[in-house]
Design a protein around this motif. Structure first.
Motif, PDB file in Angstrom:
ATOM      1  N   GLY A  34      -1.459  -0.957   6.306  1.00  0.00           N
ATOM      2  CA  GLY A  34      -2.416  -0.635   5.262  1.00  0.00           C
ATOM      3  C   GLY A  34      -3.000  -1.860   4.589  1.00  0.00           C
ATOM      4  N   ILE A  35      -2.180  -2.888   4.378  1.00  0.00           N
ATOM      5  CA  ILE A  35      -2.695  -4.074   3.692  1.00  0.00           C
ATOM      6  C   ILE A  35      -3.591  -4.882   4.626  1.00  0.00           C
ATOM      7  CG2 ILE A  35      -0.811  -5.734   4.194  1.00  0.00           C
ATOM      8  CD1 ILE A  35      -1.040  -6.377   1.085  1.00  0.00           C
ATOM      9  N   GLU A  36      -3.258  -4.902   5.920  1.00  0.00           N
ATOM     10  CA  GLU A  36      -4.137  -5.566   6.887  1.00  0.00           C
ATOM     11  C   GLU A  36      -5.475  -4.839   6.970  1.00  0.00           C
ATOM     12  OE1 GLU A  36      -4.446  -6.465  11.698  1.00  0.00           O
ATOM     13  OE2 GLU A  36      -2.505  -5.956  10.818  1.00  0.00           O
ATOM     14  N   HIS A  37      -5.412  -3.510   7.055  1.00  0.00           N
ATOM     15  CA  HIS A  37      -6.642  -2.723   7.131  1.00  0.00           C
ATOM     16  C   HIS A  37      -7.518  -2.944   5.907  1.00  0.00           C
ATOM     17  CE1 HIS A  37      -9.306   0.642   7.959  1.00  0.00           C
ATOM     18  NE2 HIS A  37      -9.116   1.055   6.722  1.00  0.00           N
ATOM     19  N   ALA A  38      -6.906  -2.946   4.722  1.00  0.00           N
ATOM     20  CA  ALA A  38      -7.669  -3.125   3.483  1.00  0.00           C
ATOM     21  C   ALA A  38      -8.340  -4.490   3.446  1.00  0.00           C
ATOM     22  CB  ALA A  38      -6.755  -2.953   2.268  1.00  0.00           C
ATOM     23  N   ALA A  39      -7.611  -5.531   3.849  1.00  0.00           N
ATOM     24  CA  ALA A  39      -8.166  -6.887   3.811  1.00  0.00           C
ATOM     25  C   ALA A  39      -9.286  -7.062   4.823  1.00  0.00           C
ATOM     26  CB  ALA A  39      -7.061  -7.904   4.064  1.00  0.00           C
ATOM     27  N   VAL A  40      -9.086  -6.560   6.033  1.00  0.00           N
ATOM     28  CA  VAL A  40     -10.115  -6.686   7.065  1.00  0.00           C
ATOM     29  C   VAL A  40     -11.348  -5.867   6.688  1.00  0.00           C
ATOM     30  CG1 VAL A  40     -10.670  -6.211   9.480  1.00  0.00           C
ATOM     31  CG2 VAL A  40      -8.466  -7.207   8.887  1.00  0.00           C
ATOM     32  N   PRO A  67       0.807  -1.224   0.000  1.00  0.00           N
ATOM     33  CA  PRO A  67       0.000   0.000   0.000  1.00  0.00           C
ATOM     34  C   PRO A  67       0.839   1.273   0.000  1.00  0.00           C
ATOM     35  CG  PRO A  67      -0.076  -1.088   2.142  1.00  0.00           C
ATOM     36  CD  PRO A  67       0.584  -2.038   1.198  1.00  0.00           C
ATOM     37  N   LYS A  68       2.065   1.200   0.494  1.00  0.00           N
ATOM     38  CA  LYS A  68       2.910   2.397   0.512  1.00  0.00           C
ATOM     39  C   LYS A  68       3.419   2.727  -0.888  1.00  0.00           C
ATOM     40  CE  LYS A  68       6.828   4.574   2.844  1.00  0.00           C
ATOM     41  NZ  LYS A  68       7.836   4.442   3.920  1.00  0.00           N
ATOM     42  N   LEU A  69       3.884   1.729  -1.623  1.00  0.00           N
ATOM     43  CA  LEU A  69       4.413   1.966  -2.963  1.00  0.00           C
ATOM     44  C   LEU A  69       3.302   2.179  -3.982  1.00  0.00           C
ATOM     45  CD1 LEU A  69       7.385  -0.567  -3.141  1.00  0.00           C
ATOM     46  CD2 LEU A  69       7.461   1.878  -2.621  1.00  0.00           C
ATOM     47  N   ASP A  70       2.223   1.411  -3.871  1.00  0.00           N
ATOM     48  CA  ASP A  70       1.127   1.546  -4.828  1.00  0.00           C
ATOM     49  C   ASP A  70       0.296   2.797  -4.558  1.00  0.00           C
ATOM     50  OD1 ASP A  70       1.877  -0.752  -6.094  1.00  0.00           O
ATOM     51  OD2 ASP A  70       0.410  -2.025  -5.097  1.00  0.00           O
ATOM     52  N   ASP A  71       0.281   3.240  -3.301  1.00  0.00           N
ATOM     53  CA  ASP A  71      -0.457   4.446  -2.907  1.00  0.00           C
ATOM     54  C   ASP A  71      -1.925   4.358  -3.318  1.00  0.00           C
ATOM     55  OD1 ASP A  71      -0.744   6.909  -1.690  1.00  0.00           O
ATOM     56  OD2 ASP A  71      -0.319   8.035  -3.506  1.00  0.00           O
ATOM     57  N   VAL A  72      -2.528   3.185  -3.054  1.00  0.00           N
ATOM     58  CA  VAL A  72      -3.947   2.989  -3.357  1.00  0.00           C
ATOM     59  C   VAL A  72      -4.601   2.281  -2.181  1.00  0.00           C
ATOM     60  CG1 VAL A  72      -3.635   2.852  -5.854  1.00  0.00           C
ATOM     61  CG2 VAL A  72      -3.515   0.765  -4.495  1.00  0.00           C
ATOM     62  N   ASP A  73      -5.924   2.351  -2.149  1.00  0.00           N
ATOM     63  CA  ASP A  73      -6.699   1.606  -1.163  1.00  0.00           C
ATOM     64  C   ASP A  73      -7.213   0.344  -1.846  1.00  0.00           C
ATOM     65  OD1 ASP A  73      -8.347   0.611   0.764  1.00  0.00           O
ATOM     66  OD2 ASP A  73      -9.715   2.315   0.824  1.00  0.00           O
TER      67      ASP A  73
END
Length: 235
Positions: free
Chosen positions: A204-210, A169-175
């Motif tokens: 960020g990736i944990e938040h997005a998945a949950v 999520p840091k490099l892609d800068d997307v949700d």
């Protein structure tokens, strides 16, 4: 008709590479006179698989009046093309083409070489289709892409027996949450494993998945595994 998010293609920026058409699994985009065109509004799901595929930034999202996404019409179109002559290719990079990877199970011995446990392609969240046959009945792994480098036995410990999606999520800068929501909602996912690094930005990736799991309205078993930067599973 309704006002909704849909793609827009800038023909002046389009270089005719065809990567967006290849990435669009709904076949909403086609190549006409050397330029990418949105063929039908009701074939565009508004999730943007095509956006990261475009090397010139010719594709953007806009809000406008458009026909609602018609999943049934998309599937019917695919069936007609299959019946008429098999798989239809749009051109562009074959590296983004969705496919299942079949492997024979090898006996585990000390002398045996380490083999990949990856079961499908592509693996990047942004490139993965929302619907694919390998999602049916899948145990889904959503992982930070650094985790496979930090944890030496990543394939056997985490990828083995699962369908794998990765991102940063840091490099892609997307949700990622919207696309992951649709993947979980539209497919028969049996379980979800989230593997992240211990660094704060990886939250960020944990938040997005949950968030995706909650928004999907489904109740499936899930777990989060955190990997330290020196390659340990953090308890």
């Amino acid at each position: 008709m309704m006002v909704r998010r849909i793609i827009q293609i800038d023909e002046e920026k389009c270089n005719g590479c065809g990567l967006c058409a290849q990435a669009c699994h709904e076949e909403a985009i086609g190549m006409i006179d050397g330029k990418a065109k949105l063929l039908r509004d009701d074939y565009c799901d508004g999730l943007g698989n095509c956006l990261p595929a475009c090397p010139t930034g010719a594709i953007t999202f806009i809000e406008r009046e458009a026909a609602a996404f018609d999943e049934a019409a998309v599937e019917e179109n695919k069936k007609r093309k299959m019946q008429a002559g098999g798989k239809t290719l749009h051109g562009g990079c074959p590296g983004s083409q969705s496919r299942r990877i079949e492997r024979a199970e090898a006996a585990a011995t000390a002398a045996a070489p380490v083999t990949s446990a990856l079961r499908q392609w592509p693996v990047q969240i942004q490139l993965a289709p929302v619907n694919a046959s390998y999602f049916d009945g899948a145990n889904l792994l959503i992982a930070a892409d650094c985790a496979a480098y930090a944890y030496g036995n990543f394939h056997q410990a985490f990828i083995r027996g699962k369908v794998t999606l990765i991102g940063c999520p840091k490099l892609d800068d997307v949700d990622y949450s919207e696309k992951l929501t649709e993947i979980i909602r539209r497919n028969d996912i049996k379980s979800l494993t989230i593997v992240r690094m211990e660094v704060p930005c990886c939250g960020g990736i944990e938040h997005a998945a949950v968030t995706a799991l909650k928004n999907s309205g489904k109740f499936i078993p899930w777990q989060v595994v955190t990997i330290s930067t020196d390659g340990r599973v953090v308890e």
